[in-house]
Enzyme design. Structure first.
Site, mmCIF file in Angstrom:
data_model
loop_
_atom_site.group_PDB
_atom_site.id
_atom_site.type_symbol
_atom_site.label_atom_id
_atom_site.label_comp_id
_atom_site.label_asym_id
_atom_site.label_seq_id
_atom_site.Cartn_x
_atom_site.Cartn_y
_atom_site.Cartn_z
ATOM 1 C CD GLU A 198 -3.278 -0.815 -0.303
ATOM 2 O OE1 GLU A 198 -2.710 0.458 -0.462
ATOM 3 O OE2 GLU A 198 -2.746 -2.168 -0.484
ATOM 4 C CB CYS A 235 -1.490 6.892 2.285
ATOM 5 S SG CYS A 235 -3.377 6.185 4.036
HETATM 6 P P1 NAP Z 1 8.959 4.320 3.598
HETATM 7 O O1 NAP Z 1 9.680 4.827 3.661
HETATM 8 O O2 NAP Z 1 8.938 3.871 2.371
HETATM 9 O O3 NAP Z 1 9.546 2.922 4.377
HETATM 10 C C1 NAP Z 1 8.720 2.199 4.827
HETATM 11 C C2 NAP Z 1 9.196 0.873 5.375
HETATM 12 O O4 NAP Z 1 9.269 0.098 4.020
HETATM 13 C C3 NAP Z 1 10.255 1.736 6.625
HETATM 14 O O5 NAP Z 1 10.287 0.177 7.356
HETATM 15 C C4 NAP Z 1 11.728 1.091 6.015
HETATM 16 O O6 NAP Z 1 12.510 1.057 6.283
HETATM 17 C C5 NAP Z 1 11.639 0.673 4.471
HETATM 18 N N1 NAP Z 1 11.443 1.143 3.481
HETATM 19 C C6 NAP Z 1 11.709 1.240 2.737
HETATM 20 N N2 NAP Z 1 12.957 1.826 1.428
HETATM 21 C C7 NAP Z 1 12.789 0.135 1.456
HETATM 22 C C8 NAP Z 1 14.509 -0.842 0.718
HETATM 23 N N3 NAP Z 1 14.028 0.096 -0.543
HETATM 24 N N4 NAP Z 1 14.148 -1.622 0.945
HETATM 25 C C9 NAP Z 1 14.359 -1.800 2.353
HETATM 26 N N5 NAP Z 1 13.275 -2.104 3.134
HETATM 27 C C10 NAP Z 1 12.677 -0.685 2.848
HETATM 28 O O7 NAP Z 1 7.587 4.962 3.959
HETATM 29 P P2 NAP Z 1 7.379 5.936 5.694
HETATM 30 O O8 NAP Z 1 7.907 7.314 4.983
HETATM 31 O O9 NAP Z 1 7.772 4.755 6.828
HETATM 32 O O10 NAP Z 1 5.860 6.165 5.313
HETATM 33 C C11 NAP Z 1 5.241 7.335 4.218
HETATM 34 C C12 NAP Z 1 4.464 7.089 2.698
HETATM 35 O O11 NAP Z 1 3.860 6.042 3.450
HETATM 36 C C13 NAP Z 1 3.880 8.081 2.548
HETATM 37 O O12 NAP Z 1 3.895 8.532 1.153
HETATM 38 C C14 NAP Z 1 2.591 7.142 2.903
HETATM 39 O O13 NAP Z 1 1.186 7.772 1.394
HETATM 40 C C15 NAP Z 1 2.627 5.774 3.027
HETATM 41 N N6 NAP Z 1 1.388 5.047 3.371
HETATM 42 C C16 NAP Z 1 0.477 4.674 2.593
HETATM 43 C C17 NAP Z 1 -0.763 3.855 3.153
HETATM 44 C C18 NAP Z 1 -1.323 3.388 2.325
HETATM 45 O O14 NAP Z 1 -2.981 2.442 2.699
HETATM 46 N N7 NAP Z 1 -1.847 3.390 0.721
HETATM 47 C C19 NAP Z 1 -0.907 3.988 4.814
HETATM 48 C C20 NAP Z 1 -0.161 5.196 5.326
HETATM 49 C C21 NAP Z 1 0.957 5.723 4.390
HETATM 50 P P3 NAP Z 1 13.445 2.181 6.731
HETATM 51 O O15 NAP Z 1 12.722 2.865 8.015
HETATM 52 O O16 NAP Z 1 14.740 0.868 8.001
HETATM 53 O O17 NAP Z 1 13.642 3.168 6.057
#
Ligand code: NAP
Length: 502
Positions: A262, A299
């Site tokens: 998501e 989101c």
């Molecule tokens: P994120 O930076 O993508 O991180 C999410 C998780 O994935 C973290 O544990 C991160 O690890 C890991 N991760 C990210 N990139 C990775 C990679 N290349 N390889 C391995 N692991 C990786 O997202 P966020 O900043 O926490 O959350 C904000 C985003 O989430 C926004 O874009 C928001 O719209 C979206 N969101 C979507 C929903 C939905 O239901 N669609 C709901 C809530 C939020 P690290 O933390 O160690 O970097």
């Protein structure tokens, strides 16, 4: 507070490397010291999950439902500690923490009642016919869990989309052990939730290994988990870049596995001409509150607003700008989120007129901002359609309804799409519904997209890249179907069939 890795029922701190979480409001580190998981701890969590799977997959829905109810009870008994850590680590306020915890508990209780009987696992059966030519066998089809699941939570929902959020609880409900890659921004909150889940698991005699919570401050832990052949599915909530990276890793495995990602979304809002004439005041207020709610870190935040430029449109835009820029500067989840927000706005500066209030901002605080551009600029610069995580929205002024429709057609997949209108005739004449429907998972009529009801009829997931699998939902009990597969039993003696298929 020292946080170890919860590997099955043990707390392990075998590594040399640790980190701290930040209080973004104070811009000071919290007294939360987290040990990163070692390779041995990662392997042990996976092995425990694999061995727990055989027993857990056979445990009745009723027993799992008692386990889930105990998780909620324990959450209630530790609300004060949960709120305190949540606020210190996220910068979000206590009201938001309360709403999110209630929503998380409701989701857990919804699953508890859904799985209390195993009826949901029965799909269909075919009566045998020995006399037909060729003879027809008896077929009975049911749903079975996939195996150990890894869950990546998002920073902006420490309760609802994290440690025991929608992905973890739907996977556990399906009968899959869960290993959480804890989010480093709220690792203390994650650990407290993990402790609660494990206490409830022990109380209900669940096999050790059905739940582990591992920490790291970089991507390596997540990568190791995905690459391990014993992992059978991934639940991910986070950014589009993160989701895409995880999908790529899962596809590189010898046995590719499903990734239910998501991801981000810009959530277009179409403001039709009748609204500009009759209810501009109401909608400029509702939209400004939705754009800046929790510093725009949802989101489902309305990130793109489309309207047709006419003699009334400037009035709505002026009101919206005034409402948004007069809000207080807002604390973001982390310093990197805040600098990313500022960087993205800077990149847009040459293309878009940015409206924000001047003034000094504290570290980690963002200025609520409205951008304005016309439809030609929007259509020529694809990046303007991308999600900006924070209190920002872009107003796109279109020459006429056709250019507005071209803008909507140019969009990639979105979680939601909203239509504001004071006239159904106008809505039908424009043909907007059909165009928007192709792009989104949830259509909103005269409302705002923030606020996701946790109920069966909710669809939270839209076409790529808002989600990797638009056929599924991350919210509501249907989320369980992501973590099961069908198995058909042909001509089996009923005595030896799984109990729920007999
Ligand atoms: P994120 O930076 O993508 O991180 C999410 C998780 O994935 C973290 O544990 C991160 O690890 C890991 N991760 C990210 N990139 C990775 C990679 N290349 N390889 C391995 N692991 C990786 O997202 P966020 O900043 O926490 O959350 C904000 C985003 O989430 C926004 O874009 C928001 O719209 C979206 N969101 C979507 C929903 C939905 O239901 N669609 C709901 C809530 C939020 P690290 O933390 O160690 O970097």
């Amino acid at each position: 507070m020292i946080v170890g890795n919860r590997v099955g029922y043990q707390i392990l701190k075998g590594g040399n490397s640790s980190f701290q979480t930040l209080n973004p409001r104070l811009n000071e580190f919290n007294d939360v010291h987290i040990y990163e998981a070692t390779d041995d701890e990662i392997i042990l969590a996976i092995e425990l999950a694999e061995s727990a799977f055989y027993e857990y997959s056979k445990i009745s829905g009723f027993k799992k439902s008692l386990f889930f109810q105990d998780i909620v009870q324990l959450m209630e008994s530790q609300e004060r500690e949960l709120y305190e850590l949540y606020c210190c680590e996220s910068g979000l306020d206590q009201d938001r923490a309360k709403v999110e915890l209630t929503r998380t508990k409701n989701q857990i209780l919804n699953f508890a009642s859904f799985i209390a009987s195993d009826e949901w696992r029965f799909c269909s059966s075919e009566i045998p016919d020995k006399n037909s030519v060729p003879s027809k066998p008896e077929l009975i089809k049911g749903l079975f869990p996939l195996g150990p699941v890894v869950v990546f939570g998002a920073s902006n929902f420490p309760f609802a989309y994290s440690t025991i959020g929608g992905d973890s609880i739907s996977a556990l409900a399906a009968g899959c052990p869960v290993i959480v890659k804890s989010h480093p921004l709220h690792a203390g909150t994650g650990d407290l939730i993990a402790k609660i889940v494990i206490q409830a698991a022990i109380k209900n005699d669940m096999p050790e290994g059905i739940f582990s919570n591992l920490n790291s401050n970089d991507y390596s832990l997540g990568e190791k988990l995905i690459e391990n052949p014993k992992i059978k599915a991934i639940g991910f909530t986070g950014s589009i870049n993160g989701g895409k990276a995880i999908m790529r890793l899962s596809q590189k495995r010898e046995e590719p596995i499903p990734v239910f990602a998501e991801m981000g979304s810009s959530n277009p809002v179409i403001i039709l001409p009748s609204v500009l004439r009759d209810s501009a005041g109401l909608w400029s207020m509702n939209l400004s509150n939705s754009i800046t709610n929790s510093a725009g870190q949802f989101c489902t935040k309305p990130g793109l607003l489309f309207l047709v430029k006419d003699e009334y449109s400037t009035e709505l835009i002026d009101m919206l700008v005034n409402n948004v820029v007069s809000k207080d500067f807002q604390c973001m989840l982390s310093s990197s989120m805040c600098s990313n927000y500022n960087k993205i706005l800077k990149e847009r500066e040459g293309f878009v007129k940015l409206n924000y209030r001047q003034g000094d901002v504290k570290p980690n605080y963002a200025k609520p901002t409205i951008g304005i551009c016309n439809s030609s600029v929007f259509l020529e610069n694809e990046f303007l359609a991308e999600e900006v995580f924070g209190p920002f929205s872009l107003v796109v002024e279109c020459e006429n309804i056709d250019s507005l429709k071209r803008c909507i057609s140019s969009l990639k997949g979105q979680l939601t799409g909203t239509i504001l209108t004071d006239s159904n005739e106008e809505l039908i004449e424009t043909g907007i519904i059909e165009i928007l429907q192709l792009k989104v998972g949830r259509m909103i009529y005269n409302g705002v997209p923030t606020g996701v009801e946790v109920v069966e009829s909710m669809q939270h997931g839209g076409p790529y890249p808002s989600s990797s699998e638009s056929q599924t939902t991350a919210v509501g009990i249907d989320a369980i179907y992501r973590f099961v597969r069908s198995i058909c039993f042909q001509n089996f003696d009923h005595k030896i069939l799984p109990e729920f298929l007999k």
